[in-house]
Every structure is written in C-alpha cells, then in structure tokens.
Design an enzyme around this catalytic site. Structure first.
Site, PDB file in Angstrom:
ATOM      1  N   HIS A 157      38.461  42.862  28.652  1.00 26.35           N
ATOM      2  CA  HIS A 157      37.844  42.241  29.374  1.00 26.35           C
ATOM      3  C   HIS A 157      38.322  43.085  31.075  1.00 26.35           C
ATOM      4  O   HIS A 157      38.621  43.122  31.368  1.00 26.35           O
ATOM      5  CB  HIS A 157      38.304  40.961  30.691  1.00 26.35           C
ATOM      6  CG  HIS A 157      37.594  40.295  31.579  1.00 26.35           C
ATOM      7  ND1 HIS A 157      36.561  39.436  31.071  1.00 26.35           N
ATOM      8  CD2 HIS A 157      37.802  40.155  32.459  1.00 26.35           C
ATOM      9  CE1 HIS A 157      36.202  39.207  32.681  1.00 26.35           C
ATOM     10  NE2 HIS A 157      36.515  39.322  33.324  1.00 26.35           N
ATOM     11  N   CYS A 158      36.987  44.064  31.704  1.00 31.09           N
ATOM     12  CA  CYS A 158      37.293  44.818  32.645  1.00 31.09           C
ATOM     13  C   CYS A 158      36.930  44.368  33.442  1.00 31.09           C
ATOM     14  O   CYS A 158      35.307  43.637  33.956  1.00 31.09           O
ATOM     15  CB  CYS A 158      35.899  45.610  31.826  1.00 31.09           C
ATOM     16  SG  CYS A 158      36.043  47.587  33.016  1.00 31.09           S
ATOM     17  N   LYS A 159      37.065  44.355  34.251  1.00 34.50           N
ATOM     18  CA  LYS A 159      36.955  43.979  36.147  1.00 34.50           C
ATOM     19  C   LYS A 159      35.933  44.716  36.787  1.00 34.50           C
ATOM     20  O   LYS A 159      36.056  44.318  37.392  1.00 34.50           O
ATOM     21  CB  LYS A 159      38.744  43.951  36.717  1.00 34.50           C
ATOM     22  CG  LYS A 159      40.084  43.206  36.450  1.00 34.50           C
ATOM     23  CD  LYS A 159      41.175  42.958  36.568  1.00 34.50           C
ATOM     24  CE  LYS A 159      42.125  41.867  36.286  1.00 34.50           C
ATOM     25  NZ  LYS A 159      43.039  41.889  36.932  1.00 34.50           N
ATOM     26  N   ASN A 162      33.994  43.348  36.040  1.00 29.68           N
ATOM     27  CA  ASN A 162      33.130  42.162  36.114  1.00 29.68           C
ATOM     28  C   ASN A 162      32.805  41.349  34.148  1.00 29.68           C
ATOM     29  O   ASN A 162      32.516  40.484  34.522  1.00 29.68           O
ATOM     30  CB  ASN A 162      32.755  41.546  37.139  1.00 29.68           C
ATOM     31  CG  ASN A 162      32.929  40.213  37.601  1.00 29.68           C
ATOM     32  OD1 ASN A 162      34.067  39.633  37.082  1.00 29.68           O
ATOM     33  ND2 ASN A 162      31.993  39.891  37.703  1.00 29.68           N
ATOM     34  N   ASN A 163      32.822  42.273  33.273  1.00 28.53           N
ATOM     35  CA  ASN A 163      32.700  41.831  32.010  1.00 28.53           C
ATOM     36  C   ASN A 163      33.090  42.030  31.005  1.00 28.53           C
ATOM     37  O   ASN A 163      33.980  43.222  31.096  1.00 28.53           O
ATOM     38  CB  ASN A 163      30.968  42.594  32.126  1.00 28.53           C
ATOM     39  CG  ASN A 163      29.632  41.685  30.770  1.00 28.53           C
ATOM     40  OD1 ASN A 163      30.410  40.172  30.210  1.00 28.53           O
ATOM     41  ND2 ASN A 163      28.877  42.486  30.474  1.00 28.53           N
TER      42      ASN A 163
END
Length: 347
Positions: A157-159, A162-163
């Site tokens: 999950h890539c901050k 945000n996805n």
C-alpha cells in the site's frame, strides 16, 4: 448534586470498557476505497504533488532559460517529455482500481465492510475466500486494511499514491518511480552546469536578448521568455541551492526504491513476499541464537539436579574411620580397618 457513593465514586459514571463498547456500536462500519482519490486523502499526496509542481516551475521557469540557445531547446524537450510521462503514469497508478476481479465485479463500494469476527474465522482469507469482501479471490490476492478490499497480486500500500499497488497498476507505479529518478537526474545536471558556469563564466548564463536592457550584472531575469522578473543574484543562488538539495534527497530515496523493485522483479518477488521472507529468516536466526543458551541452561540445571540427588542418596560416613580406611590402602602395612558405619537419620 451528583449522586455519590460511600467511596466517593460517581454511580452514574460509565466504565471505560462500556464506553469502548458503546463507541464501537456507534461508529459506522468503514467503506471500501476505490482508488487513491477516495477519502480519506493522505498528507503524503499533498507533499508529492507540491514537490512535483515546485520542481516543474523552477526547472522550466528559472533554470532552463539560463542555458545557451542550443542546449535550451534540447532541455525543454527532454525534461518536458519526462515530466509529462511521469504525470500520466502517476495519475494512472493513483486512479486505477487495483482490486481483485471478483471484487470489482460483485462488490458494491457504497456498502460498508462487515466486521471481522475472529471467534468464527482465524484469518480474513481462507481457502481463497475473503470473509470481508465475501467473494472468492485469486491466490496472490491480499486484503488491504487501508483500502478495505482484496487487491489482486498485492505488492504494498503506497502512501504517496494513497492507493494499493497490485498487478493492475504495478507497471505504472514502476514507470512513475523510474521517470521521477531520471527527471531528478536531469535537474541535477542542469543545476551543476549553472553553478559551474556562474563561477567560471557568468555571461554564458545571460545569453537571452532581454539581458541587453539590464545594466547591472547583479540583476538576473527569471521566468524567461514570457514573464521576465528581475531579481538579485543572492536570491537566484538561494533557490538553486534549495532545489539542488531537494533534488539530491529525492534522487537518493527514489533511486533506492527503484533499485529495490528492480531486485524484486529479478527475483520474481513482491514487496509483501519479501517482507514475509525477511521476517521468517529473522525469526529463524533469533531462534538459532537462543537454542545454544537454552541447551547450556538445560545442562546446568541437569548437573545441579544430579548433584542434589547424589548428595541426598549417598550415606554419610564418620570422618575419622573413613580417613583410617583410606590410609590403610595407601600404606605398605597390612592391617584391617573396621568397616565404615553409616549414619542414618532417625525418622
């Protein structure tokens, strides 16, 4: 007055456990997020887009116009292509829905996600069936707690996006990181050229025809050729130093991330697989380190127990007669010593 008991406690006060239970009942169940634009937005997104816009403005509006005419248009083309390509792939990686196919076909994102009951199920996904999404998913699908849905080929999950990054948007994520690294390298090359020319031959940076109207050499023009803004040289150097430091820091971080994903691709691993494998190796190493110490402790405890049992089982001998029998064995004289008498404790 409030009703108080003998101990001075308020009878109307609600216990913390009861308050927590009431809060759980009052709070609405979370919804599944579609993509990176679904609420709640992350602060890292604002940092990403602010950095991208700031770097684009200073690169195209301040630094590239300082170059000579032959290099200027080449820099516009190369940096422009990289910036647009990065913008497109970054938007696609953020906008695409990485959910599993069965989730996207069956799930209604407007409905809340059911609460997971650990008393009924040990894991969220069992036998490729997700108890929260209530669908059968693929083998490499994982349920993301941040997005509240199962992601096909879950990587991480890539901050910054945000996805979630999965099999559907991993290529766009990788291209976004790679294009950012190359663009930052181009910015650093341009800035290094400007610094070198400033100390060697500053006139090479003032080739624009509008500098003919500027009398002082300490005045430099920004945002050429559309909106010339005259500023003094300390401000230009300050902006250049800040941008160079920001570009170096971003290049190191994103370069490390790019090399890490190149390694994962070469090993045919995902970020999730790598984390699980690393955690397993770390636990096995710690277990191997603890095993010798446990063996030593076990041997010491066993020796202590053996000594204790031997001391309790062996009879006590009178010291004088025991010494006499010992000396009789070592002496050349032959005489018989009386047998040692054992002392038994009276029960």
């Amino acid at each position: 007055m409030r009703e108080m008991n003998v101990c001075g406690m308020n009878r109307n006060r609600v216990l913390p456990e009861t308050q927590a239970n009431n809060m759980k009942k009052i709070l609405p169940r979370p919804l599944s997020r579609v993509n990176g634009w679904s609420p709640p937005l992350h602060s890292f997104q604002a940092i990403t887009w602010t950095t991208y816009l700031a770097m684009s403005i200073v690169t195209f509006g301040i630094f590239i116009p300082f170059l000579q005419t032959s290099w200027k248009y080449a820099a516009y083309v190369v940096m422009g292509v990289l910036s647009v390509f990065h913008l497109v792939v970054h938007l696609i990686a953020t906008t695409i829905d990485p959910a599993d196919t069965s989730v996207r076909l069956k799930k209604d994102y407007s409905e809340p996600v059911p609460t997971f009951d650990r008393s009924k199920h040990a894991h969220v996904i069992q036998n490729q069936y997700c108890h929260l999404c209530e669908v059968t998913v693929s083998k490499k699908a994982k349920h993301c707690s941040s997005c509240n849905k199962c992601v096909s080929g879950f990587d991480h999950h890539c901050k910054w996006l945000n996805n979630c990054v999965g099999s559907r948007n991993y290529r766009f994520f990788f291209c976004s990181v790679a294009s950012a690294v190359v663009a930052l390298l181009g910015v650093m090359v341009i800035l290094l050229y400007i610094f070198i020319q400033y100390f060697v031959n500053p006139n090479e940076l003032r080739t624009d025809p509008r500098y003919k109207e500027v009398s002082s050499e300490n005045i430099w023009l920004l945002f050429l050729p559309l909106w010339p803004v005259p500023v003094k040289i300390p401000l230009v150097l300050f902006i250049a130093v800040v941008v160079l430091l920001l570009a170096i820091a971003s290049f190191v971080l994103l370069g490390h991330l790019l090399l890490f994903h190149v390694y994962l691709i070469a090993k045919n691993l995902s970020t999730f697989d790598y984390m699980v494998q690393t955690r397993f190796q770390r636990n096995s190493r710690s277990a191997e380190k603890k095993e010798p110490s446990l063996r030593k402790k076990g041997n010491l405890s066993q020796e202590k127990s053996n000594n204790l049992s031997w001391s309790q089982a062996s009879p006590r001998v009178e010291p004088q007669k025991f010494l006499l029998s010992t000396l009789s064995q070592q002496s050349s004289m032959c005489f018989k010593a009386p047998a040692p008498k054992t002392l038994h404790s009276k029960g």
